[in-house]
Design a protein around this motif. Structure first.
Motif, PDB file in Angstrom:
ATOM      1  N   HIS A 197       0.857  -1.204   0.000  1.00  0.00           N
ATOM      2  CA  HIS A 197       0.000   0.000   0.000  1.00  0.00           C
ATOM      3  C   HIS A 197       0.883   1.240   0.000  1.00  0.00           C
ATOM      4  O   HIS A 197       1.392   1.669   1.043  1.00  0.00           O
ATOM      5  CB  HIS A 197      -0.934  -0.029   1.227  1.00  0.00           C
ATOM      6  CG  HIS A 197      -2.072   0.941   1.120  1.00  0.00           C
ATOM      7  ND1 HIS A 197      -3.290   0.722   1.728  1.00  0.00           N
ATOM      8  CD2 HIS A 197      -2.180   2.138   0.492  1.00  0.00           C
ATOM      9  CE1 HIS A 197      -4.104   1.748   1.478  1.00  0.00           C
ATOM     10  NE2 HIS A 197      -3.439   2.619   0.731  1.00  0.00           N
ATOM     11  N   HIS A 206       1.777   5.207  -2.097  1.00  0.00           N
ATOM     12  CA  HIS A 206       1.356   6.285  -3.002  1.00  0.00           C
ATOM     13  C   HIS A 206       2.562   7.076  -3.504  1.00  0.00           C
ATOM     14  O   HIS A 206       3.553   7.216  -2.796  1.00  0.00           O
ATOM     15  CB  HIS A 206       0.404   7.239  -2.272  1.00  0.00           C
ATOM     16  CG  HIS A 206      -0.874   6.580  -1.846  1.00  0.00           C
ATOM     17  ND1 HIS A 206      -1.967   6.507  -2.670  1.00  0.00           N
ATOM     18  CD2 HIS A 206      -1.222   5.947  -0.704  1.00  0.00           C
ATOM     19  CE1 HIS A 206      -2.948   5.858  -2.051  1.00  0.00           C
ATOM     20  NE2 HIS A 206      -2.512   5.504  -0.839  1.00  0.00           N
ATOM     21  N   HIS A 214      -4.359   6.572  -5.772  1.00  0.00           N
ATOM     22  CA  HIS A 214      -5.815   6.729  -5.803  1.00  0.00           C
ATOM     23  C   HIS A 214      -6.329   6.879  -7.235  1.00  0.00           C
ATOM     24  O   HIS A 214      -5.962   7.830  -7.935  1.00  0.00           O
ATOM     25  CB  HIS A 214      -6.244   7.988  -5.035  1.00  0.00           C
ATOM     26  CG  HIS A 214      -5.865   7.983  -3.597  1.00  0.00           C
ATOM     27  ND1 HIS A 214      -6.531   7.248  -2.653  1.00  0.00           N
ATOM     28  CD2 HIS A 214      -4.893   8.639  -2.917  1.00  0.00           C
ATOM     29  CE1 HIS A 214      -5.991   7.454  -1.462  1.00  0.00           C
ATOM     30  NE2 HIS A 214      -4.979   8.289  -1.592  1.00  0.00           N
ATOM     31  N   GLU A 271      -5.737   2.100  -5.781  1.00  0.00           N
ATOM     32  CA  GLU A 271      -6.682   2.193  -4.661  1.00  0.00           C
ATOM     33  C   GLU A 271      -7.895   2.942  -5.207  1.00  0.00           C
ATOM     34  O   GLU A 271      -7.854   4.161  -5.393  1.00  0.00           O
ATOM     35  CB  GLU A 271      -6.050   2.939  -3.474  1.00  0.00           C
ATOM     36  CG  GLU A 271      -6.966   2.999  -2.254  1.00  0.00           C
ATOM     37  CD  GLU A 271      -6.299   3.595  -1.010  1.00  0.00           C
ATOM     38  OE1 GLU A 271      -5.214   4.222  -1.126  1.00  0.00           O
ATOM     39  OE2 GLU A 271      -6.863   3.436   0.083  1.00  0.00           O
ATOM     40  N   ASP A 275       0.664   2.383   3.547  1.00  0.00           N
ATOM     41  CA  ASP A 275      -0.093   3.555   3.072  1.00  0.00           C
ATOM     42  C   ASP A 275       0.802   4.800   3.106  1.00  0.00           C
ATOM     43  O   ASP A 275       0.356   5.902   3.440  1.00  0.00           O
ATOM     44  CB  ASP A 275      -1.353   3.781   3.916  1.00  0.00           C
ATOM     45  CG  ASP A 275      -2.494   4.412   3.130  1.00  0.00           C
ATOM     46  OD1 ASP A 275      -2.272   4.812   1.973  1.00  0.00           O
ATOM     47  OD2 ASP A 275      -3.599   4.516   3.689  1.00  0.00           O
ATOM     48  N   HIS A 331       2.638   7.993   2.075  1.00  0.00           N
ATOM     49  CA  HIS A 331       2.375   9.090   1.131  1.00  0.00           C
ATOM     50  C   HIS A 331       3.633   9.944   0.942  1.00  0.00           C
ATOM     51  O   HIS A 331       3.546  11.082   0.499  1.00  0.00           O
ATOM     52  CB  HIS A 331       1.241   9.965   1.624  1.00  0.00           C
ATOM     53  CG  HIS A 331      -0.131   9.391   1.374  1.00  0.00           C
ATOM     54  ND1 HIS A 331      -0.632   8.334   2.091  1.00  0.00           N
ATOM     55  CD2 HIS A 331      -1.102   9.725   0.487  1.00  0.00           C
ATOM     56  CE1 HIS A 331      -1.865   8.059   1.660  1.00  0.00           C
ATOM     57  NE2 HIS A 331      -2.168   8.878   0.683  1.00  0.00           N
TER      58      HIS A 331
HETATM   59 FE    FE Z   1      -3.933   4.781   0.498  1.00  0.00          FE
END
Ligand code: FE
Ligand code: AMP
Ligand code: ZN
Ligand code: FE
Length: 281
Positions: free
Chosen positions: A9, A11, A41, A66, A244, A246
């Motif tokens: 996960h 980005h 995303h 995602e 996740d 970022h």
């Molecule tokens: Fe995410």
């Protein structure tokens, strides 16, 4: 042989992350990760560069996204792994989502203007510099223009769902998205259930054919992870996990904070092969 691990996960700046694919892959190498999935995303645009960057570093790459979906009136994030990134139906749907994201930026900027904040949508699009603009980019624009002290401040005052500049984002239903992901040879996974509190939707998602559930996430407590491992077991769902990350958006980069045993990647890939075989039949 030491056990291999993955982060599924992540980005990049192709959505609301700050790292380029090359920077992200390099962080993955530093943490000794054997496999990485890029889950920007509502876009797969970063996958080609991430694939090349991972290949150079001898890291296995899993093309993913995602996808923002609606389940019974709630927003949910659907992780979709091992995608055929050339699949026409998938690409068309992601294009539509990106259009809706752009329209929403215009809407939210108008709301900000009505509140007396002279922000321009163009400023947001320049900062986003990608096809999947979102609230974090509006937040960064508000900080850059001196209207907020931080992105967090922008979310708290204007951008969160109960705040005055928030606008809804029309979404594909979870059932339709799961079908589409399967058609593209992919594996559909419910993202960070511990953050959404929509466990009551899980039986319906299982009926719609969801393949897995993200049990490990940087914002899941040990108890949460245990709860979702149990739910995965109960419904026969695959288990995934990721940080996740970022980038440097929120202080420290999160990549490396979740290390998913590679066994789960094997199971993910096996499920994708099964969907592809069914599609070909
Ligand atoms: Fe995410
Ligand atoms: P959007 O997809 O445009 O609705 O924006 C949602 C994204 O905003 C999430 O994926 C998070 O990465 C990010 N986000 C949510 N809350 C915050 C916050 N308080 N500060 C910074 N980013 C946030
Ligand atoms: Zn995000
Ligand atoms: Fe998410």
């Amino acid at each position: 042989m030491p056990e291999k691990h993955a982060d599924l996960h992540l980005h990049t700046s192709f959505s609301d992350g700050t790292y380029s694919p090359e920077e992200l892959a390099e962080h993955g190498r530093r943490h000794g990760l054997a496999a990485l999935a890029l889950t920007d995303h509502d876009t797969i645009d970063g996958c080609e560069r991430m694939q090349a960057a991972c290949e150079k570093l001898e890291i296995e790459f899993i093309p993913a996204s995602e996808i923002t979906v609606d389940v019974d009136g709630h927003e949910m994030h659907l992780l979709s792994y091992c995608l055929d990134t050339a699949h026409e139906g998938l690409c068309a749907e992601l294009k539509k989502s990106q259009e809706r994201r752009r329209a929403r930026v215009h809407q939210m900027v108008e709301l900000l203007n009505k509140l007396g904040i002279p922000l321009q949508a163009e400023t947001v699009f320049e900062i986003a510099n990608c096809d999947a603009p979102g609230r974090p980019h509006i937040g960064r624009a508000l900080v850059q223009e001196g209207h907020c002290s931080s992105v967090d401040d922008a979310f708290r005052r204007y951008l969160k769902s109960n705040r005055p500049a928030w606008a809804p984002k029309p979404k594909i239903t979870a059932a339709d998205a799961i079908k589409l992901v399967h058609q593209a040879g992919g594996v559909a996974v419910m993202a960070h259930p511990g953050l959404n509190r929509i466990d009551q939707c899980i039986p319906g998602l299982v009926k719609a054919g969801i393949d897995g559930i993200e049990c490990f996430h940087s914002r899941h407590s040990t108890r949460m992870s245990e709860r979702y491992l149990q739910i995965a077991d109960q419904h026969g769902l695959l288990v995934t996990g990721g940080s996740d990350c970022h980038g440097m958006n929120k202080g420290e980069p999160l990549i490396g904070s979740v290390k998913l045993p590679y066994l789960h990647v094997e199971q993910l890939k096996a499920r994708s092969r099964k969907h592809r075989a069914a599609n070909a039949a």
